[in-house]
Design a protein around this motif. Structure first.
Motif, PDB file in Angstrom:
ATOM      1  N   VAL A 122     -17.882 -21.989 -43.268  1.00 58.08           N
ATOM      2  CA  VAL A 122     -16.971 -22.308 -42.482  1.00 58.08           C
ATOM      3  C   VAL A 122     -17.023 -21.641 -40.890  1.00 58.08           C
ATOM      4  O   VAL A 122     -17.400 -20.262 -40.932  1.00 58.08           O
ATOM      5  CB  VAL A 122     -15.633 -21.711 -43.039  1.00 58.08           C
ATOM      6  N   ILE A 123     -16.869 -22.047 -39.983  1.00 60.57           N
ATOM      7  CA  ILE A 123     -16.594 -21.437 -38.642  1.00 60.57           C
ATOM      8  C   ILE A 123     -15.020 -21.395 -38.466  1.00 60.57           C
ATOM      9  O   ILE A 123     -14.329 -22.692 -38.445  1.00 60.57           O
ATOM     10  CB  ILE A 123     -17.317 -22.323 -37.467  1.00 60.57           C
ATOM     11  N   PRO A 124     -14.439 -20.169 -38.462  1.00 65.51           N
ATOM     12  CA  PRO A 124     -12.805 -20.373 -38.735  1.00 65.51           C
ATOM     13  C   PRO A 124     -12.077 -20.335 -37.454  1.00 65.51           C
ATOM     14  O   PRO A 124     -10.907 -20.648 -37.331  1.00 65.51           O
ATOM     15  CB  PRO A 124     -12.743 -18.862 -39.233  1.00 65.51           C
ATOM     16  N   GLY A 125     -12.715 -20.187 -36.216  1.00 63.26           N
ATOM     17  CA  GLY A 125     -11.927 -19.912 -34.957  1.00 63.26           C
ATOM     18  C   GLY A 125     -12.543 -20.824 -33.945  1.00 63.26           C
ATOM     19  O   GLY A 125     -12.354 -20.155 -32.495  1.00 63.26           O
ATOM     20  N   GLY A 126     -13.295 -21.804 -34.088  1.00 62.18           N
ATOM     21  CA  GLY A 126     -13.692 -22.527 -32.782  1.00 62.18           C
ATOM     22  C   GLY A 126     -15.450 -22.043 -32.840  1.00 62.18           C
ATOM     23  O   GLY A 126     -15.727 -21.096 -33.669  1.00 62.18           O
ATOM     24  N   SER A 127     -16.103 -22.916 -31.992  1.00 66.11           N
ATOM     25  CA  SER A 127     -17.452 -22.763 -32.215  1.00 66.11           C
ATOM     26  C   SER A 127     -18.082 -21.348 -31.578  1.00 66.11           C
ATOM     27  O   SER A 127     -19.025 -20.894 -31.928  1.00 66.11           O
ATOM     28  CB  SER A 127     -18.211 -23.760 -31.218  1.00 66.11           C
ATOM     29  N   SER A 128     -17.179 -20.650 -30.973  1.00 64.75           N
ATOM     30  CA  SER A 128     -17.791 -19.521 -30.470  1.00 64.75           C
ATOM     31  C   SER A 128     -17.486 -18.225 -31.303  1.00 64.75           C
ATOM     32  O   SER A 128     -17.773 -17.122 -31.349  1.00 64.75           O
ATOM     33  CB  SER A 128     -17.030 -19.078 -28.983  1.00 64.75           C
ATOM     34  N   SER A 129     -16.847 -18.392 -32.426  1.00 72.92           N
ATOM     35  CA  SER A 129     -16.725 -17.567 -33.442  1.00 72.92           C
ATOM     36  C   SER A 129     -17.612 -17.591 -34.617  1.00 72.92           C
ATOM     37  O   SER A 129     -18.341 -18.663 -35.099  1.00 72.92           O
ATOM     38  CB  SER A 129     -15.179 -17.826 -34.393  1.00 72.92           C
ATOM     39  N   PRO A 130     -18.259 -16.298 -35.110  1.00 74.62           N
ATOM     40  CA  PRO A 130     -19.345 -16.402 -36.014  1.00 74.62           C
ATOM     41  C   PRO A 130     -18.938 -17.011 -37.389  1.00 74.62           C
ATOM     42  O   PRO A 130     -17.802 -17.219 -37.881  1.00 74.62           O
ATOM     43  CB  PRO A 130     -19.367 -14.794 -36.407  1.00 74.62           C
ATOM     44  N   VAL A 131     -19.977 -17.776 -38.059  1.00 74.51           N
ATOM     45  CA  VAL A 131     -19.795 -18.416 -39.107  1.00 74.51           C
ATOM     46  C   VAL A 131     -19.626 -17.559 -40.320  1.00 74.51           C
ATOM     47  O   VAL A 131     -20.557 -16.397 -40.331  1.00 74.51           O
ATOM     48  CB  VAL A 131     -21.297 -19.286 -39.296  1.00 74.51           C
ATOM     49  N   ILE A 132     -18.782 -17.854 -41.299  1.00 71.32           N
ATOM     50  CA  ILE A 132     -18.764 -17.347 -42.506  1.00 71.32           C
ATOM     51  C   ILE A 132     -19.229 -17.926 -43.659  1.00 71.32           C
ATOM     52  O   ILE A 132     -18.842 -19.195 -43.735  1.00 71.32           O
ATOM     53  CB  ILE A 132     -17.249 -16.846 -42.785  1.00 71.32           C
ATOM     54  N   PRO A 133     -19.806 -17.467 -44.621  1.00 74.33           N
ATOM     55  CA  PRO A 133     -20.201 -18.205 -45.950  1.00 74.33           C
ATOM     56  C   PRO A 133     -18.965 -18.352 -46.849  1.00 74.33           C
ATOM     57  O   PRO A 133     -18.062 -17.836 -46.668  1.00 74.33           O
ATOM     58  CB  PRO A 133     -21.515 -17.072 -46.400  1.00 74.33           C
ATOM     59  N   ALA A 134     -19.365 -19.522 -47.620  1.00 75.61           N
ATOM     60  CA  ALA A 134     -18.159 -20.121 -48.482  1.00 75.61           C
ATOM     61  C   ALA A 134     -17.673 -18.918 -49.409  1.00 75.61           C
ATOM     62  O   ALA A 134     -16.385 -18.746 -49.350  1.00 75.61           O
ATOM     63  CB  ALA A 134     -18.857 -21.130 -49.306  1.00 75.61           C
ATOM     64  N   HIS A 135     -18.446 -18.081 -50.158  1.00 77.48           N
ATOM     65  CA  HIS A 135     -18.107 -17.077 -50.856  1.00 77.48           C
ATOM     66  C   HIS A 135     -17.224 -15.979 -50.336  1.00 77.48           C
ATOM     67  O   HIS A 135     -16.243 -15.534 -50.835  1.00 77.48           O
ATOM     68  CB  HIS A 135     -19.296 -16.574 -51.881  1.00 77.48           C
ATOM     69  N   ILE A 136     -17.514 -15.792 -49.258  1.00 80.46           N
ATOM     70  CA  ILE A 136     -16.505 -14.764 -48.222  1.00 80.46           C
ATOM     71  C   ILE A 136     -15.162 -15.567 -47.729  1.00 80.46           C
ATOM     72  O   ILE A 136     -14.372 -14.936 -47.895  1.00 80.46           O
ATOM     73  CB  ILE A 136     -17.389 -14.153 -47.090  1.00 80.46           C
ATOM     74  N   MET A 137     -15.537 -16.728 -47.323  1.00 78.73           N
ATOM     75  CA  MET A 137     -14.063 -17.334 -46.683  1.00 78.73           C
ATOM     76  C   MET A 137     -13.082 -17.762 -47.677  1.00 78.73           C
ATOM     77  O   MET A 137     -12.096 -17.596 -47.530  1.00 78.73           O
ATOM     78  CB  MET A 137     -14.725 -18.772 -46.073  1.00 78.73           C
ATOM     79  N   MET A 138     -13.754 -17.949 -49.014  1.00 80.98           N
ATOM     80  CA  MET A 138     -12.534 -18.454 -49.991  1.00 80.98           C
ATOM     81  C   MET A 138     -12.011 -17.052 -50.443  1.00 80.98           C
ATOM     82  O   MET A 138     -10.797 -17.514 -51.083  1.00 80.98           O
ATOM     83  CB  MET A 138     -13.585 -18.942 -51.092  1.00 80.98           C
ATOM     84  N   GLU A 139     -12.221 -16.055 -49.946  1.00 81.32           N
ATOM     85  CA  GLU A 139     -11.578 -14.939 -50.352  1.00 81.32           C
ATOM     86  C   GLU A 139     -10.542 -14.456 -49.256  1.00 81.32           C
ATOM     87  O   GLU A 139      -9.742 -13.416 -49.168  1.00 81.32           O
ATOM     88  CB  GLU A 139     -12.352 -13.566 -50.713  1.00 81.32           C
ATOM     89  N   CYS A 140     -10.760 -15.244 -47.948  1.00 81.24           N
ATOM     90  CA  CYS A 140     -10.078 -14.893 -46.673  1.00 81.24           C
ATOM     91  C   CYS A 140      -8.569 -15.445 -46.703  1.00 81.24           C
ATOM     92  O   CYS A 140      -8.348 -16.640 -47.387  1.00 81.24           O
ATOM     93  CB  CYS A 140     -10.891 -15.292 -45.448  1.00 81.24           C
ATOM     94  N   THR A 141      -7.679 -14.816 -45.956  1.00 79.91           N
ATOM     95  CA  THR A 141      -6.626 -15.472 -45.591  1.00 79.91           C
ATOM     96  C   THR A 141      -6.611 -15.864 -44.083  1.00 79.91           C
ATOM     97  O   THR A 141      -7.357 -15.343 -43.482  1.00 79.91           O
ATOM     98  CB  THR A 141      -5.173 -14.546 -45.811  1.00 79.91           C
ATOM     99  N   MET A 142      -5.535 -16.871 -43.688  1.00 75.41           N
ATOM    100  CA  MET A 142      -5.907 -17.261 -42.409  1.00 75.41           C
ATOM    101  C   MET A 142      -4.867 -16.348 -41.236  1.00 75.41           C
ATOM    102  O   MET A 142      -3.929 -16.885 -41.163  1.00 75.41           O
ATOM    103  CB  MET A 142      -5.428 -18.763 -42.341  1.00 75.41           C
ATOM    104  N   ASP A 143      -5.471 -15.314 -40.982  1.00 77.62           N
ATOM    105  CA  ASP A 143      -4.795 -14.419 -40.057  1.00 77.62           C
ATOM    106  C   ASP A 143      -5.778 -13.739 -39.190  1.00 77.62           C
ATOM    107  O   ASP A 143      -6.944 -13.549 -39.675  1.00 77.62           O
ATOM    108  CB  ASP A 143      -3.681 -13.584 -40.640  1.00 77.62           C
ATOM    109  N   TYR A 144      -5.330 -13.027 -38.085  1.00 78.71           N
ATOM    110  CA  TYR A 144      -6.332 -12.311 -37.347  1.00 78.71           C
ATOM    111  C   TYR A 144      -7.171 -11.148 -37.910  1.00 78.71           C
ATOM    112  O   TYR A 144      -8.110 -11.109 -37.889  1.00 78.71           O
ATOM    113  CB  TYR A 144      -5.470 -11.809 -36.162  1.00 78.71           C
ATOM    114  N   ASP A 145      -6.414 -10.404 -38.830  1.00 81.08           N
ATOM    115  CA  ASP A 145      -6.962  -9.411 -39.385  1.00 81.08           C
ATOM    116  C   ASP A 145      -7.853  -9.792 -40.597  1.00 81.08           C
ATOM    117  O   ASP A 145      -8.768  -9.065 -40.583  1.00 81.08           O
ATOM    118  CB  ASP A 145      -5.704  -8.317 -39.975  1.00 81.08           C
ATOM    119  N   SER A 146      -7.636 -10.516 -41.230  1.00 81.81           N
ATOM    120  CA  SER A 146      -8.393 -11.011 -42.620  1.00 81.81           C
ATOM    121  C   SER A 146      -9.811 -11.389 -41.959  1.00 81.81           C
ATOM    122  O   SER A 146     -10.776 -11.163 -42.355  1.00 81.81           O
ATOM    123  CB  SER A 146      -7.571 -11.922 -43.486  1.00 81.81           C
ATOM    124  N   ILE A 147      -9.679 -12.384 -41.033  1.00 77.49           N
ATOM    125  CA  ILE A 147     -10.814 -13.075 -40.479  1.00 77.49           C
ATOM    126  C   ILE A 147     -11.714 -11.963 -39.839  1.00 77.49           C
ATOM    127  O   ILE A 147     -12.853 -12.178 -39.976  1.00 77.49           O
ATOM    128  CB  ILE A 147     -10.632 -14.313 -39.558  1.00 77.49           C
TER     129      ILE A 147
END
Length: 447
Positions: free
Chosen positions: A303-328
């Protein structure tokens, strides 16, 4: 933290292919008429009336308006996430000359399509938000800089401005008060670089859209050399609800340091791509479920979480994230513009990076040597690897070039080009190695 059943219990409404969790803030954009009459029927301009004392109350002082915005925890929705109330407090209110307010609607980040939908379906909420901001900072002139490739949105906003002026919500002595505010739409040409605030200022002034050195910052030297405050479309759209309901009510939605809701544009390999408004701090897994899950029942890869300029995150990490500035940020990326690009197991990471690198090479304004030369260098190397002509040393050279671009340019476009390269190689180096060694993609199902 809310699960899907709790979201549904809130009476979430359909919102331009997505879910609209808190309809008080943005209204039901899918079915709402954009006109002033419809906006007023939903409580529009009540916040402006409130601060001017036209609702039977005493009105609010400039300091009180800024205090409410600070109390809400509202952070800039355009990318950096800087606290909005704090930014407004930087504006020198005692400045004797002209000051300016600017809305950054130059939405050019790949994967992002939220600001144009607000302007298309609910333009008056942005006008009201800007008028409140202008009152709080003692500003009498504002511009909404609208991306050049969405001309119909520019025309819609111009029509809304005419309605607001005719109704007395803009102009001199608004609603009989001593507050005056003139607001103008400014049509860009479509350059991605004009999303950077100082390049945007240069464009408003009729110059080539290239970033300025900072300092001085816009709060002291902005449009025409005068103090200027710039916020994103989504940020201004959140302001009227804050004033009507109080900052604490907004802060209660979301999580500490991440108050309120945010619009996310979800694209890529999901069943229901679109714009989704959710409380900050919502688990990514819940957002993915709202989107119908990964398309075709395939596995999530990245998942690229914040537009194309933001670093990609693998699925296993992203599934543990919450959608907020600090978690990402903790996961090694950025919430950025809120453009969530979902990639399933069939996606080739080399091909994906090739497309991203081409975009940043194409959009570089050419002012800074590291960006002008380096973005082309990055693309040529990734393109060579994708075509089966890569060399073993290319992977380390990609990292080296990215390192020498990042942090060495006037604006963040260089960083935007470099960070995806480093993240793709960090998490998916094996795919790059396979391309080089076997002259083909290691993902046989790639489409």
């Amino acid at each position: 933290m809310l699960d899907l059943s709790q979201f549904q219990a809130t009476g979430a409404e359909t919102c331009f292919h997505g879910r609209h969790i808190n309809p008080q803030i943005y209204a039901d954009l899918n079915g709402a008429n954009w006109s002033l009459k419809d906006y007023e029927a939903r409580g529009g301009y009540a916040a402006l009336r409130k601060i001017l004392g036209k609702d039977g109350g005493e009105g609010l002082t400039q300091d009180q308006v800024i205090a409410e915005v600070k109390a809400s925890g509202l952070r800039g929705r355009g990318g950096a996430g800087f606290p909005t109330g704090l930014k407004w407090s930087f504006m020198p209110r005692a400045f004797p000359g002209q000051k300016y307010l600017v809305c950054n609607s130059d939405e050019g980040e790949p994967g992002t399509a939220k600001d144009r939908e607000i302007l298309r379906h609910n333009p008056h909420i942005v006008i009201e938000g800007m008028a409140i901001a202008a009152y709080a900072m003692g500003i009498s002139v504002g511009f909404n800089y609208i991306h050049g490739e969405i001309f119909e949105v520019y025309e819609r906003f111009e029509a809304a401005l005419e309605e607001a002026r005719a109704a007395g919500y803009l102009g001199d002595n608004i609603m009989g008060s001593n507050f005056s505010f003139q607001l103008h739409a400014h049509h860009g040409f479509g350059a991605y670089i004009c999303g950077e605030e100082t390049a945007l200022i240069e464009s408003i002034e009729g110059k080539k859209g290239q970033p300025r050195f900072k300092p001085p910052f816009p709060a002291s030297f902005g449009v025409y050399g005068k103090p200027t405050t710039i916020n994103n479309t989504d940020t201004f759209a959140a302001v009227p609800w804050i004033i009507r309901n109080g900052g604490e009510a907004v802060l209660a939605v979301g999580k500490p340091n991440n108050g309120g809701t945010k619009l996310f544009t979800v694209s890529g390999d999901v069943e229901r791509p679109g714009n989704y408004e959710i409380p900050l701090g919502t688990p990514f897994s819940t957002l993915l479920e709202l989107c119908g899950g990964v398309r075709g029942g395939k596995k999530l890869k990245a998942v690229i979480p914040g537009g194309s300029s933001s670093p990609v995150i693998p699925a296993h990490i992203m599934m543990e994230c919450t959608m907020d500035y600090d978690s990402i940020a903790k996961a090694g990326s950025m919430l950025g513009s809120g453009a969530v690009i979902v990639m399933d197991e069939t996606r080739c990471m080399v091909k994906s990076l090739q497309r991203l690198s081409y975009f940043y090479m194409h959009e570089s304004c050419g002012q800074c040597t590291p960006c002008r030369e380096g973005t082309g260098w990055l693309w040529r190397m990734v393109d060579r690897i994708e075509r089966g002509e890569g060399r073993p040393e290319d992977i380390d050279l990609l990292n080296s070039v990215a390192d020498n671009i990042q942090g060495r340019t006037i604006c963040a476009l260089g960083d935007a080009a470099a960070m995806p390269v480093r993240a793709f190689i960090k998490h998916y180096r094996d795919e790059f190695v396979h391309h080089i060694e076997h002259k083909t993609c290691m993902v046989p199902a790639y489409i």
